[in-house]
Design a protein around this motif. Sequence first.
Motif, PDB file in Angstrom:
ATOM      1  N   SER A  85       2.525  -2.956  25.846  1.00 28.60           N
ATOM      2  CA  SER A  85       2.901  -3.455  24.522  1.00 28.60           C
ATOM      3  C   SER A  85       2.618  -2.452  23.411  1.00 28.60           C
ATOM      4  O   SER A  85       3.238  -2.505  22.346  1.00 28.60           O
ATOM      5  CB  SER A  85       2.162  -4.760  24.232  1.00 28.60           C
ATOM      6  N   ALA A  86       1.680  -1.527  23.670  1.00 24.83           N
ATOM      7  CA  ALA A  86       1.369  -0.518  22.643  1.00 24.83           C
ATOM      8  C   ALA A  86       2.572   0.353  22.325  1.00 24.83           C
ATOM      9  O   ALA A  86       2.638   0.966  21.250  1.00 24.83           O
ATOM     10  CB  ALA A  86       0.198   0.355  23.117  1.00 24.83           C
ATOM     11  N   LEU A  87       3.539   0.406  23.243  1.00 23.97           N
ATOM     12  CA  LEU A  87       4.737   1.200  23.010  1.00 23.97           C
ATOM     13  C   LEU A  87       5.686   0.534  22.009  1.00 23.97           C
ATOM     14  O   LEU A  87       6.570   1.194  21.454  1.00 23.97           O
ATOM     15  CB  LEU A  87       5.496   1.410  24.333  1.00 23.97           C
ATOM     16  N   ALA A  97       0.815  -1.219   0.000  1.00 21.03           N
ATOM     17  CA  ALA A  97       0.000   0.000   0.000  1.00 21.03           C
ATOM     18  C   ALA A  97       0.842   1.259   0.000  1.00 21.03           C
ATOM     19  O   ALA A  97       0.312   2.357  -0.224  1.00 21.03           O
ATOM     20  CB  ALA A  97      -0.931  -0.005   1.222  1.00 21.03           C
ATOM     21  N   GLY A  98       2.138   1.138   0.262  1.00 16.75           N
ATOM     22  CA  GLY A  98       3.009   2.304   0.293  1.00 16.75           C
ATOM     23  C   GLY A  98       2.819   3.181   1.516  1.00 16.75           C
ATOM     24  O   GLY A  98       3.090   4.384   1.468  1.00 16.75           O
ATOM     25  N   TRP A  99       2.378   2.597   2.620  1.00 14.24           N
ATOM     26  CA  TRP A  99       2.178   3.376   3.833  1.00 14.24           C
ATOM     27  C   TRP A  99       3.518   3.808   4.416  1.00 14.24           C
ATOM     28  O   TRP A  99       4.492   3.058   4.394  1.00 14.24           O
ATOM     29  CB  TRP A  99       1.425   2.561   4.882  1.00 14.24           C
ATOM     30  N   GLY A 100       3.555   4.995   4.952  1.00 11.42           N
ATOM     31  CA  GLY A 100       4.746   5.485   5.612  1.00 11.42           C
ATOM     32  C   GLY A 100       4.863   4.950   7.024  1.00 11.42           C
ATOM     33  O   GLY A 100       3.959   4.270   7.538  1.00 11.42           O
ATOM     34  N   ALA A 101       5.981   5.313   7.672  1.00 12.54           N
ATOM     35  CA  ALA A 101       6.232   4.818   9.022  1.00 12.54           C
ATOM     36  C   ALA A 101       5.153   5.273  10.003  1.00 12.54           C
ATOM     37  O   ALA A 101       4.770   4.529  10.911  1.00 12.54           O
ATOM     38  CB  ALA A 101       7.606   5.281   9.499  1.00 12.54           C
ATOM     39  N   GLY A 102       4.653   6.500   9.818  1.00 10.55           N
ATOM     40  CA  GLY A 102       3.624   7.010  10.725  1.00 10.55           C
ATOM     41  C   GLY A 102       2.347   6.199  10.652  1.00 10.55           C
ATOM     42  O   GLY A 102       1.748   5.858  11.686  1.00 10.55           O
ATOM     43  N   THR A 103       1.918   5.860   9.447  1.00 11.70           N
ATOM     44  CA  THR A 103       0.688   5.072   9.279  1.00 11.70           C
ATOM     45  C   THR A 103       0.838   3.689   9.877  1.00 11.70           C
ATOM     46  O   THR A 103      -0.058   3.203  10.596  1.00 11.70           O
ATOM     47  CB  THR A 103       0.339   4.961   7.789  1.00 11.70           C
ATOM     48  N   VAL A 104       1.969   3.040   9.579  1.00 16.02           N
ATOM     49  CA  VAL A 104       2.202   1.694  10.116  1.00 16.02           C
ATOM     50  C   VAL A 104       2.240   1.726  11.640  1.00 16.02           C
ATOM     51  O   VAL A 104       1.668   0.854  12.314  1.00 16.02           O
ATOM     52  CB  VAL A 104       3.511   1.109   9.557  1.00 16.02           C
ATOM     53  N   THR A 105       2.896   2.751  12.185  1.00 17.23           N
ATOM     54  CA  THR A 105       3.006   2.845  13.639  1.00 17.23           C
ATOM     55  C   THR A 105       1.638   3.001  14.290  1.00 17.23           C
ATOM     56  O   THR A 105       1.323   2.338  15.284  1.00 17.23           O
ATOM     57  CB  THR A 105       3.909   4.031  14.029  1.00 17.23           C
ATOM     58  N   VAL A 106       0.799   3.864  13.729  1.00 16.41           N
ATOM     59  CA  VAL A 106      -0.530   4.081  14.300  1.00 16.41           C
ATOM     60  C   VAL A 106      -1.383   2.816  14.189  1.00 16.41           C
ATOM     61  O   VAL A 106      -2.051   2.411  15.150  1.00 16.41           O
ATOM     62  CB  VAL A 106      -1.230   5.272  13.618  1.00 16.41           C
ATOM     63  N   LEU A 107      -1.364   2.183  13.012  1.00 20.26           N
ATOM     64  CA  LEU A 107      -2.164   0.976  12.822  1.00 20.26           C
ATOM     65  C   LEU A 107      -1.675  -0.168  13.706  1.00 20.26           C
ATOM     66  O   LEU A 107      -2.467  -1.020  14.117  1.00 20.26           O
ATOM     67  CB  LEU A 107      -2.131   0.546  11.350  1.00 20.26           C
ATOM     68  N   ALA A 108      -0.385  -0.191  13.983  1.00 21.31           N
ATOM     69  CA  ALA A 108       0.151  -1.223  14.869  1.00 21.31           C
ATOM     70  C   ALA A 108      -0.088  -0.883  16.331  1.00 21.31           C
ATOM     71  O   ALA A 108      -0.164  -1.785  17.180  1.00 21.31           O
ATOM     72  CB  ALA A 108       1.648  -1.399  14.615  1.00 21.31           C
ATOM     73  N   LEU A 109      -0.219   0.398  16.646  1.00 17.71           N
ATOM     74  CA  LEU A 109      -0.432   0.827  18.026  1.00 17.71           C
ATOM     75  C   LEU A 109      -1.883   0.637  18.466  1.00 17.71           C
ATOM     76  O   LEU A 109      -2.153   0.347  19.630  1.00 17.71           O
ATOM     77  CB  LEU A 109      -0.016   2.287  18.174  1.00 17.71           C
ATOM     78  N   ILE A 110      -2.821   0.800  17.536  1.00 16.16           N
ATOM     79  CA  ILE A 110      -4.240   0.748  17.882  1.00 16.16           C
ATOM     80  C   ILE A 110      -4.635  -0.578  18.548  1.00 16.16           C
ATOM     81  O   ILE A 110      -5.307  -0.567  19.600  1.00 16.16           O
ATOM     82  CB  ILE A 110      -5.124   1.021  16.642  1.00 16.16           C
ATOM     83  N   VAL A 169       6.955  -7.308  22.259  1.00 16.97           N
ATOM     84  CA  VAL A 169       7.815  -7.893  21.218  1.00 16.97           C
ATOM     85  C   VAL A 169       6.958  -8.444  20.078  1.00 16.97           C
ATOM     86  O   VAL A 169       7.289  -8.288  18.898  1.00 16.97           O
ATOM     87  CB  VAL A 169       8.708  -8.993  21.820  1.00 16.97           C
ATOM     88  N   PHE A 170       5.832  -9.066  20.425  1.00 17.37           N
ATOM     89  CA  PHE A 170       4.944  -9.646  19.411  1.00 17.37           C
ATOM     90  C   PHE A 170       4.440  -8.584  18.441  1.00 17.37           C
ATOM     91  O   PHE A 170       4.550  -8.740  17.217  1.00 17.37           O
ATOM     92  CB  PHE A 170       3.772 -10.341  20.115  1.00 17.37           C
ATOM     93  N   TYR A 171       3.889  -7.491  18.968  1.00 21.06           N
ATOM     94  CA  TYR A 171       3.297  -6.486  18.086  1.00 21.06           C
ATOM     95  C   TYR A 171       4.348  -5.649  17.361  1.00 21.06           C
ATOM     96  O   TYR A 171       4.139  -5.236  16.215  1.00 21.06           O
ATOM     97  CB  TYR A 171       2.325  -5.595  18.866  1.00 21.06           C
ATOM     98  N   ALA A 172       5.472  -5.411  18.002  1.00 20.26           N
ATOM     99  CA  ALA A 172       6.549  -4.685  17.320  1.00 20.26           C
ATOM    100  C   ALA A 172       7.063  -5.493  16.136  1.00 20.26           C
ATOM    101  O   ALA A 172       7.285  -4.959  15.034  1.00 20.26           O
ATOM    102  CB  ALA A 172       7.679  -4.383  18.292  1.00 20.26           C
ATOM    103  N   THR A 173       7.242  -6.788  16.342  1.00 20.45           N
ATOM    104  CA  THR A 173       7.727  -7.656  15.267  1.00 20.45           C
ATOM    105  C   THR A 173       6.689  -7.807  14.173  1.00 20.45           C
ATOM    106  O   THR A 173       7.006  -7.751  12.976  1.00 20.45           O
ATOM    107  CB  THR A 173       8.097  -9.036  15.832  1.00 20.45           C
ATOM    108  N   LEU A 174       5.440  -8.000  14.568  1.00 18.57           N
ATOM    109  CA  LEU A 174       4.369  -8.171  13.590  1.00 18.57           C
ATOM    110  C   LEU A 174       4.262  -6.949  12.683  1.00 18.57           C
ATOM    111  O   LEU A 174       4.006  -7.061  11.478  1.00 18.57           O
ATOM    112  CB  LEU A 174       3.041  -8.394  14.325  1.00 18.57           C
ATOM    113  N   ALA A 175       4.479  -5.754  13.242  1.00 23.77           N
ATOM    114  CA  ALA A 175       4.339  -4.520  12.466  1.00 23.77           C
ATOM    115  C   ALA A 175       5.503  -4.290  11.513  1.00 23.77           C
ATOM    116  O   ALA A 175       5.316  -3.834  10.379  1.00 23.77           O
ATOM    117  CB  ALA A 175       4.207  -3.333  13.423  1.00 23.77           C
TER     118      ALA A 175
END
Length: 409
Positions: free
Chosen positions: A366-368, A62-75, A243-249
């Motif tokens: 983990s959201a961090l 999708a060409g998402w930037g780091a900000g988009t990925v971070t927010v979607l992974a944080l939610i 670690v799980f969500y950071a790696t998954l993202a």
Amino acid sequence: MPPTTAATVSTTPPTPTPISAPPSPSHRTLPASGALLVLGFVLVSLNSRVAFGQIGPLAPVAGWGAGTVTVLALIPPLCMGLFAPLGALARRRIGEERGLFWASVLLVGGAVLRTAGMPGLYAGTALVAAAVAVVNVLIPVFVRKRFAPRRIGTMMGVYALSMGGGSALVAALVAPVASAWSREAAIALAVVPAVLAAAGTAPQLRVARPAPAPASAPAARRPVARTALAWSLTAYFGIQTLVFYATLAWFPTILVDAGLSRTTAGTDQAVLILGVAVGGFLAPTLAAARRDQRPHILGVVVVCVLGLLGVLLAPAAGAPVWAGILGIGMGGGQALAGVLFTRRGADQDHVAALSTMAQGVGYLISALGPALVALLHGGTGSWDVPLLALVGLLLVGAVLSLRAGHDRA
């Protein structure tokens, strides 16, 4: 899959040794009821990570930037932490069975909403996370209540295996479907298992509502927040899940930056999640029958560290191998938490309280993770520092988690 005669239809009397306590013969179900119980349980389990596993492989396409990925992974972890108390509330008001059904209905709505552009993706992911938060809290109590004690480890393994298997399948399909049709079509893949989960849990609505607890029941124990056990469980769950969500993202992006194609990175993400399924089945199956789970806690930490070091040293050359090792460690770490809740809890109320606190606070910790990885990568221009930071957190977590692994003598 365990024999269907292991399922039960009502709460067994609480005992101080939940894994070894024999089930009451009067609480057994007919085979058909047992089959529906297991089927519904598997379908709910399939959906527990499907929507979240789409973000990593979809990001490069999708060409998402780091900000988009971070927010979607944080939610997801943020919302699962904030809404974890809803699981305990649902259990008290409507029981585990109805709680899982209505959470599945909410999950369908969130999965559909995620297809409505970027605003819908953000809002729908939050809605899905709220539904999964309820499921996460209810599952350990549901397993202890409805399955024979000797089957608890197996069923927690089935939960993790189904969770990882569903996520792996969808993660493998995301990039091809997005390339062939559209991003929305790839996201819509999560709707199908969500609908099946709602249908699969509907038969459990026939189970009688729980009787209200007597108003005069005495408080038999201290609040869990004042116990070392609860905080050790929280530390274990929070760091493992970080670690799980950071790696998954970020795992697919790390591989793309190492020179792999987007499709190959998506496939390796599927291998990672398949490893999560395998580790998620093995860890609780091996750990549940034992009184001391400290060796298992240390074991999943060692496997996770080996996987992260492999990604650090040879991200492209050995990507499928490191993905499998890391997935097994992370899956084992996630699934072992359910065994720790059921093993350390004195009764179903205690299990629910421990699960709610560990997941409520742990998911907020983990959201961090995704944001921490993004920050370290942005500051250093390398993936080495973020990966080493995750290794360090796992080692600290191993020490903090030891109290959660055994009963007091």
